[in-house]
Motif scaffolding. Sequence first.
Motif, PDB file in Angstrom:
ATOM      1  N   ASP A 108      12.598 -28.491  12.613  1.00 50.40           N
ATOM      2  CA  ASP A 108      12.986 -28.257  14.046  1.00 50.40           C
ATOM      3  C   ASP A 108      11.482 -28.986  14.730  1.00 50.40           C
ATOM      4  OD1 ASP A 108      15.170 -27.026  13.993  1.00 50.40           O
ATOM      5  OD2 ASP A 108      14.401 -25.055  14.415  1.00 50.40           O
ATOM      6  N   GLN A 109      10.398 -28.986  14.264  1.00 51.21           N
ATOM      7  CA  GLN A 109       9.297 -29.383  14.870  1.00 51.21           C
ATOM      8  C   GLN A 109       9.160 -31.042  14.674  1.00 51.21           C
ATOM      9  OE1 GLN A 109       7.151 -27.723  16.697  1.00 51.21           O
ATOM     10  NE2 GLN A 109       8.187 -25.962  16.529  1.00 51.21           N
ATOM     11  N   ILE A 110       9.816 -31.481  13.492  1.00 51.82           N
ATOM     12  CA  ILE A 110       9.832 -32.876  13.200  1.00 51.82           C
ATOM     13  C   ILE A 110      10.890 -33.502  14.172  1.00 51.82           C
ATOM     14  CG2 ILE A 110      10.383 -34.472  11.517  1.00 51.82           C
ATOM     15  CD1 ILE A 110       7.759 -33.291  10.807  1.00 51.82           C
ATOM     16  N   ASN A 111      11.928 -32.682  14.419  1.00 52.94           N
ATOM     17  CA  ASN A 111      13.042 -33.306  15.367  1.00 52.94           C
ATOM     18  C   ASN A 111      12.358 -33.163  16.854  1.00 52.94           C
ATOM     19  OD1 ASN A 111      14.609 -33.882  13.262  1.00 52.94           O
ATOM     20  ND2 ASN A 111      15.830 -31.926  13.160  1.00 52.94           N
ATOM     21  N   ALA A 112      11.935 -32.178  17.088  1.00 53.67           N
ATOM     22  CA  ALA A 112      11.184 -31.866  18.448  1.00 53.67           C
ATOM     23  C   ALA A 112      10.214 -33.327  18.440  1.00 53.67           C
ATOM     24  CB  ALA A 112      10.483 -30.805  18.543  1.00 53.67           C
ATOM     25  N   ALA A 113       9.634 -33.494  17.629  1.00 51.88           N
ATOM     26  CA  ALA A 113       8.585 -34.698  17.633  1.00 51.88           C
ATOM     27  C   ALA A 113       9.312 -36.098  18.011  1.00 51.88           C
ATOM     28  CB  ALA A 113       7.648 -34.846  16.462  1.00 51.88           C
ATOM     29  N   LEU A 114      10.415 -36.322  17.195  1.00 55.24           N
ATOM     30  CA  LEU A 114      11.111 -37.630  17.424  1.00 55.24           C
ATOM     31  C   LEU A 114      11.801 -37.594  18.710  1.00 55.24           C
ATOM     32  CD1 LEU A 114      13.499 -37.569  14.146  1.00 55.24           C
ATOM     33  CD2 LEU A 114      11.753 -39.309  14.804  1.00 55.24           C
ATOM     34  N   HIS A 115      12.345 -36.568  19.450  1.00 59.40           N
ATOM     35  CA  HIS A 115      12.594 -36.475  20.709  1.00 59.40           C
ATOM     36  C   HIS A 115      11.743 -36.784  21.631  1.00 59.40           C
ATOM     37  CE1 HIS A 115      16.605 -35.231  19.229  1.00 59.40           C
ATOM     38  NE2 HIS A 115      16.339 -34.028  19.210  1.00 59.40           N
ATOM     39  N   GLY A 116      10.426 -35.962  21.603  1.00 56.68           N
ATOM     40  CA  GLY A 116       9.471 -36.402  22.295  1.00 56.68           C
ATOM     41  C   GLY A 116       8.825 -37.741  22.304  1.00 56.68           C
ATOM     42  N   PRO A 166      21.027 -34.669  17.385  1.00 56.82           N
ATOM     43  CA  PRO A 166      21.620 -35.423  18.219  1.00 56.82           C
ATOM     44  C   PRO A 166      20.365 -36.050  19.101  1.00 56.82           C
ATOM     45  CG  PRO A 166      21.923 -33.438  19.251  1.00 56.82           C
ATOM     46  CD  PRO A 166      21.381 -33.150  17.829  1.00 56.82           C
ATOM     47  N   GLN A 167      20.397 -37.384  19.657  1.00 58.91           N
ATOM     48  CA  GLN A 167      19.536 -38.004  20.288  1.00 58.91           C
ATOM     49  C   GLN A 167      20.182 -38.692  21.350  1.00 58.91           C
ATOM     50  OE1 GLN A 167      15.787 -38.201  20.651  1.00 58.91           O
ATOM     51  NE2 GLN A 167      16.865 -38.872  22.663  1.00 58.91           N
ATOM     52  N   PHE A 168      20.313 -38.364  22.274  1.00 58.27           N
ATOM     53  CA  PHE A 168      20.776 -38.991  23.573  1.00 58.27           C
ATOM     54  C   PHE A 168      20.251 -40.237  24.125  1.00 58.27           C
ATOM     55  CE2 PHE A 168      21.816 -34.354  24.069  1.00 58.27           C
ATOM     56  CZ  PHE A 168      23.127 -34.691  23.874  1.00 58.27           C
ATOM     57  N   MET A 169      20.867 -41.507  23.971  1.00 63.59           N
ATOM     58  CA  MET A 169      20.396 -42.724  24.570  1.00 63.59           C
ATOM     59  C   MET A 169      19.777 -42.656  25.986  1.00 63.59           C
ATOM     60  SD  MET A 169      20.182 -44.046  21.369  1.00 63.59           S
ATOM     61  CE  MET A 169      19.925 -45.656  21.615  1.00 63.59           C
TER      62      MET A 169
END
Length: 260
Positions: A173-181, A20-23
């Motif tokens: 997990d690291q890819i998604n963390a990079a997306l959030h960052g 999930p990505q909170f807008m």
Amino acid sequence: MDEDGFIVFPERIFNADETPQFMNYGSSPRTATCTGEKGGAITKYTEEARVSVTLTPFISLDGKCPLLQVIWQSAYVTAETLSKSIFDKFRSAGTRLLQSAAAKGYQTGASWLHALKAFDEYLDKEKIQRPVVLMLDGHASRFDIDVLRFCREKQIHVFLSPPDTTGLTQPLDQINAALHGWYDVQTGKWQAYVQNSLLLARRRKETRADLGAAELDLELDDEGEASDDDEQDSESHSDAGSDDEGRPSTSAGEASQSRA
């Protein structure tokens, strides 16, 4: 794998995982809903007012991201939901941005099939040898009958992680963390831009107001000076038309005629 245990075709092994990505996370107030009997203990606590989308990146073992699915909480999406420049940026990086819609904003059998069809198009375009391996978690959308039929037809071999193990084995997990960052950084830049634009607009408005007041004062000063000049001119004319005692003055010609 070869006889030494090395993966020979890493471009044929993929992993996909939703996140999930909170807008508006961090930018809008957070409200909470508490459920329970009046005067009794709270039985449920739910945080709200956080609009989110679901992101599903497809990552190959050789480090490519051919597809990024964005699931909106909506009945449908249009081409205007995201600007063309965003699609162009992802396309220039070698990633296809795919928009899907779901009533509650998270993955369903229909939205997952939509993503698999786009994934199949990528395999055909890049002429990647089949079968391919797609590593996933055990979400219910993987077991949709249409999804299973499609994977079988297109030679997409699905490997599901055992239950309660994705926290240890999930490689994205690291890819998604990079997306959030990345999203947080871009959101911060956008918020700073908006705040600076509003501040600049406010300053320009104040400057225009100050200039307008200054011009008004200048016009009043000019009118005041013009009024003073008119008064001085009228006084000089009245002085020139009478002598010191207030009698009308006569010209030299008139004086000579009177003496004659």
